[in-house]
Design an enzyme around this catalytic site. Structure first.
Site, short mmCIF file in Angstrom:
data_model
loop_
_atom_site.label_atom_id
_atom_site.label_comp_id
_atom_site.label_asym_id
_atom_site.label_seq_id
_atom_site.Cartn_x
_atom_site.Cartn_y
_atom_site.Cartn_z
N CYS A 73 0.79 -1.24 0.00
CA CYS A 73 0.00 0.00 0.00
C CYS A 73 0.82 1.28 0.00
CB CYS A 73 -0.96 0.01 1.18
SG CYS A 73 -0.16 0.29 2.78
N CYS B 125 20.02 -13.39 10.99
CA CYS B 125 18.75 -14.12 10.95
C CYS B 125 18.29 -14.44 9.53
CB CYS B 125 17.66 -13.35 11.70
SG CYS B 125 17.14 -11.82 10.90
N CYS C 245 1.31 -4.21 8.51
CA CYS C 245 1.27 -2.82 8.06
C CYS C 245 0.14 -2.10 8.78
CB CYS C 245 1.06 -2.75 6.55
SG CYS C 245 0.81 -1.07 5.94
N CYS D 22 -2.67 -1.14 5.71
CA CYS D 22 -3.43 -2.15 4.95
C CYS D 22 -3.54 -3.49 5.66
CB CYS D 22 -2.82 -2.34 3.56
SG CYS D 22 -1.21 -3.17 3.53
N HIS E 237 0.81 -8.70 6.27
CA HIS E 237 1.88 -9.33 7.05
C HIS E 237 3.23 -8.82 6.55
CE1 HIS E 237 4.24 -12.54 8.93
NE2 HIS E 237 4.82 -12.71 7.76
N HIS F 216 7.91 -10.45 11.79
CA HIS F 216 7.70 -10.64 13.23
C HIS F 216 8.65 -9.74 14.01
CE1 HIS F 216 5.96 -14.34 11.57
NE2 HIS F 216 5.17 -14.29 12.63
N ASP G 101 15.32 -9.24 20.85
CA ASP G 101 16.77 -9.44 20.86
C ASP G 101 17.49 -8.43 19.96
OD1 ASP G 101 15.98 -10.38 18.40
OD2 ASP G 101 16.87 -12.36 18.61
N ARG H 15 13.82 -6.33 17.53
CA ARG H 15 14.25 -6.70 16.17
C ARG H 15 13.00 -6.94 15.34
NH1 ARG H 15 15.29 -12.01 14.00
NH2 ARG H 15 15.35 -12.76 16.15
N CYS I 250 11.90 -8.19 12.25
CA CYS I 250 12.44 -9.10 11.25
C CYS I 250 11.44 -9.14 10.09
CB CYS I 250 12.61 -10.47 11.90
SG CYS I 250 13.42 -11.68 10.88
#
Length: 171
Positions: A88, A103, A134, A137, A140, A143, A147, A155, A157
């Protein structure tokens, strides 16, 4: 005068073409919801998003899939600028909050604004995590973990496919 008008017309056409090419990578059709300045919350069905987003972006952003670690274009990327939601256009992170991790995904210690993102409990894969969405919108993004570096210890990620990047303009 005609030369100036022609130059302006060609420049505008070129700018529109460049924008269309940039969007065509992520979108099947022109995305009417993409704006880097709008702040209105979006309530768009996944049926509608599926018509707009390419397969990879749809699977990660709307179905919560995860891109393969160490493959995202922003994982080992250190240009200065701003990261936006690829779905978006919502501003999410500044490069100044990005930090190197092992990671496999680009990581940030804070969003641009408190409401740039929102959070949801994620209990998938027999784990308890906090999903980052977000703030505009609801897509996903990734996460958040406890740490990260100072000043937040967080963090964020993120999946690269869910991010757009615009470099800082040199002045």
């Amino acid at each position: 005068m005609n030369t100036i008008l022609k130059t302006i017309a060609i420049s505008l056409s070129l700018m529109i073409s460049i924008q269309a090419c940039a969007q065509s990578e992520k979108f099947k059709i022109q995305n009417p919801y993409y704006s880097r300045t709008a702040t209105n919350l979006l309530n768009v069905s996944n049926t509608e998003w599926k018509k707009i987003l390419n397969t990879e972006l749809y699977q990660v952003a709307r179905e919560g899939a995860t891109e393969t670690a160490f493959t995202g274009k922003y994982y080992e990327f250190d240009e200065k600028g701003t990261y936006y939601c690829a779905v978006c256009g919502n501003p999410l992170f500044l490069s100044t909050s990005k930090f190197a991790t092992t990671c496999g995904w680009p990581s940030f210690y804070q969003p641009i604004h408190k409401n740039s993102v929102k959070y949801r409990k994620d209990t998938s894969y027999n784990m308890v995590r906090t999903e980052v969405l977000c703030g505009r919108c609801g897509s996903h993004l990734g996460h958040i973990f406890d740490d990260g570096p100072e000043p937040t210890g967080k963090r964020f990620c993120m999946n690269s496919v869910c991010l757009d990047f615009t470099p800082l303009k040199n002045k």
